[in-house]
Design an enzyme around this catalytic site. Structure first.
Site, PDB file in Angstrom:
ATOM      1  N   SER A 107       0.840  -1.206   0.000  1.00 12.01           N
ATOM      2  CA  SER A 107       0.000   0.000   0.000  1.00 12.01           C
ATOM      3  C   SER A 107       0.874   1.255   0.000  1.00 12.01           C
ATOM      4  O   SER A 107       0.535   2.248  -0.648  1.00 12.01           O
ATOM      5  CB  SER A 107      -0.976  -0.005   1.176  1.00 12.01           C
ATOM      6  OG  SER A 107      -0.317   0.215   2.394  1.00 12.01           O
ATOM      7  N   MET A 141      10.942  -6.631   4.591  1.00  9.72           N
ATOM      8  CA  MET A 141      11.167  -7.295   5.868  1.00  9.72           C
ATOM      9  C   MET A 141      12.590  -7.831   6.042  1.00  9.72           C
ATOM     10  O   MET A 141      12.926  -8.353   7.099  1.00  9.72           O
ATOM     11  CB  MET A 141      10.162  -8.441   6.051  1.00  9.72           C
ATOM     12  CG  MET A 141       8.712  -7.969   6.082  1.00  9.72           C
ATOM     13  SD  MET A 141       8.435  -6.606   7.228  1.00  9.72           S
ATOM     14  CE  MET A 141       8.580  -7.484   8.773  1.00  9.72           C
ATOM     15  N   HIS A 161       8.758   3.698   8.754  1.00  9.79           N
ATOM     16  CA  HIS A 161       8.582   2.834   9.917  1.00  9.79           C
ATOM     17  C   HIS A 161       7.332   3.286  10.671  1.00  9.79           C
ATOM     18  O   HIS A 161       7.135   4.487  10.895  1.00  9.79           O
ATOM     19  CB  HIS A 161       9.814   2.925  10.822  1.00  9.79           C
ATOM     20  CG  HIS A 161       9.683   2.058  12.028  1.00  9.79           C
ATOM     21  ND1 HIS A 161       9.843   0.691  11.974  1.00  9.79           N
ATOM     22  CD2 HIS A 161       9.380   2.356  13.315  1.00  9.79           C
ATOM     23  CE1 HIS A 161       9.634   0.187  13.178  1.00  9.79           C
ATOM     24  NE2 HIS A 161       9.361   1.172  14.014  1.00  9.79           N
ATOM     25  N   ASP A 184      16.133   0.233  12.081  1.00  7.86           N
ATOM     26  CA  ASP A 184      15.345   1.447  12.347  1.00  7.86           C
ATOM     27  C   ASP A 184      16.116   2.481  13.176  1.00  7.86           C
ATOM     28  O   ASP A 184      15.541   3.191  13.999  1.00  7.86           O
ATOM     29  CB  ASP A 184      14.003   1.089  13.045  1.00  7.86           C
ATOM     30  CG  ASP A 184      13.218   0.052  12.257  1.00  7.86           C
ATOM     31  OD1 ASP A 184      13.215   0.122  11.018  1.00  7.86           O
ATOM     32  OD2 ASP A 184      12.615  -0.838  12.883  1.00  7.86           O
ATOM     33  N   GLU A 187       1.023   7.386   6.848  1.00  6.75           N
ATOM     34  CA  GLU A 187       2.195   6.890   6.107  1.00  6.75           C
ATOM     35  C   GLU A 187       2.045   7.213   4.626  1.00  6.75           C
ATOM     36  O   GLU A 187       2.986   7.630   3.955  1.00  6.75           O
ATOM     37  CB  GLU A 187       2.336   5.366   6.259  1.00  6.75           C
ATOM     38  CG  GLU A 187       2.746   4.907   7.640  1.00  6.75           C
ATOM     39  CD  GLU A 187       2.969   3.406   7.701  1.00  6.75           C
ATOM     40  OE1 GLU A 187       3.436   2.813   6.723  1.00  6.75           O
ATOM     41  OE2 GLU A 187       2.658   2.809   8.751  1.00  6.75           O
TER      42      GLU A 187
HETATM   43  C1  GRF Z   1       3.959  -0.290   6.860  1.00  5.19           C
HETATM   44  O1  GRF Z   1       3.328  -0.176   8.093  1.00  5.19           O
HETATM   45  C2  GRF Z   1       5.354   0.285   6.934  1.00  5.19           C
HETATM   46  O2  GRF Z   1       5.467   1.346   7.827  1.00  5.19           O
HETATM   47  C3  GRF Z   1       6.155  -0.886   7.428  1.00  5.19           C
HETATM   48  O3  GRF Z   1       5.588  -2.017   6.797  1.00  5.19           O
HETATM   49  C4  GRF Z   1       4.223  -1.742   6.477  1.00  5.19           C
HETATM   50  C5  GRF Z   1       4.061  -1.993   5.019  1.00  5.19           C
HETATM   51  O4  GRF Z   1       2.731  -1.911   4.596  1.00  5.19           O
HETATM   52  N1  GRF Z   1       7.562  -0.704   7.164  1.00  5.19           N
HETATM   53  P1  GRF Z   1       2.408  -1.905   3.042  1.00  5.19           P
HETATM   54  O5  GRF Z   1       2.971  -3.185   2.455  1.00  5.19           O
HETATM   55  O6  GRF Z   1       2.998  -0.689   2.439  1.00  5.19           O
HETATM   56  O7  GRF Z   1       0.903  -1.896   2.977  1.00  5.19           O
END
Ligand code: GRF
Length: 219
Positions: A19, A92, A111, A147, A176
């Site tokens: 997303s 990840m 983050h 982080d 975000e």
């Molecule tokens: C988000 O909460 C971001 O902050 C973290 O991982 C999540 C990823 O979500 N690093 P998406 O795949 O962008 O929906």
């Protein structure tokens, strides 16, 4: 402060939903997402990238003897796109220190907490357990820690008494999606600079941040 006129080339890395990637794609002004790479073939974000017409590829663990081989293959692929920036968007895998050093200043992450609070995983659960009244997200430069790199920008959300980790996560995700493209546009245009890890921002972008209730570090 140097301003750039050509669009910056950005390679995005993801492992999940994507997303944030889609928000980066949709709000791109001074940069272009030239490729999306993943360590997981089943990451839904890869499909979303491909549907948006972006080069998207997985380098899956099972195709390599070691984790290090997989990582090096991803890093080689990144270099081939000659990116100005590499944006982690729900990626990840821990980045190897050598790669973080090679791209320091151009490798960014989002983050889901107000760093330095709650690095690592399960940030929303931990924020609720700690009883904070304010939570949010951070865009930061990636260094060799988890982080720990210099903070560029932050957006906050209030924590409500009846919040669950799920609805808090959803509220944070919404900011975000606004903060990440805003920050990347400002980095790519040169309105925010991070020379030697020191964040500086033009007066106009600082004013714009204020209007949006974003914090730019050091401003
Ligand atoms: C988000 O909460 C971001 O902050 C973290 O991982 C999540 C990823 O979500 N690093 P998406 O795949 O962008 O929906």
């Amino acid at each position: 402060m140097t301003y750039h006129t050509e669009k910056a080339r950005v390679v995005a890395l993801l492992s999940g939903t994507g997303s944030n990637l889609m928000s980066l794609v949709q709000a791109a002004r001074t940069y272009e997402i030239v490729a999306v790479l993943s360590d997981r073939a089943e990451a839904p974000g890869l499909l979303r990238a491909a549907e948006a017409g972006i080069s998207a590829a997985a380098h899956r663990r099972s195709d390599f003897k070691t984790l290090s081989d997989q990582k090096q293959s991803i890093y080689r692929a990144i270099r081939e796109f000659i990116p100005d920036f590499v944006a982690l968007a729900g990626y990840m895998q821990i980045v190897e220190p050598e790669f973080a050093a090679e791209y320091f200043g151009r490798l960014v992450n989002i983050h889901p907490s107000l760093l330095p609070e709650f690095p690592g995983l399960k940030t929303h659960e931990r924020a609720l357990a700690a009883g904070v009244t304010e939570h949010g997200c951070t865009v930061h430069l990636v260094d060799s820690g988890v982080d720990t790199g210099p903070i560029i920008s932050q957006a906050t959300v209030p924590v409500r008494e009846d919040d669950t980790a799920e609805n808090l996560a959803a509220r944070v995700l919404e900011v975000e999606h606004a903060l990440y493209p805003w920050t990347l546009n400002a980095l790519a245009s040169g309105e925010i600079s991070t020379t030697a890890g020191i964040v500086a921002a033009s007066d106009s972008i600082t004013a714009d941040a204020r209007k949006r209730s974003f914090r730019v570090h050091g401003c």
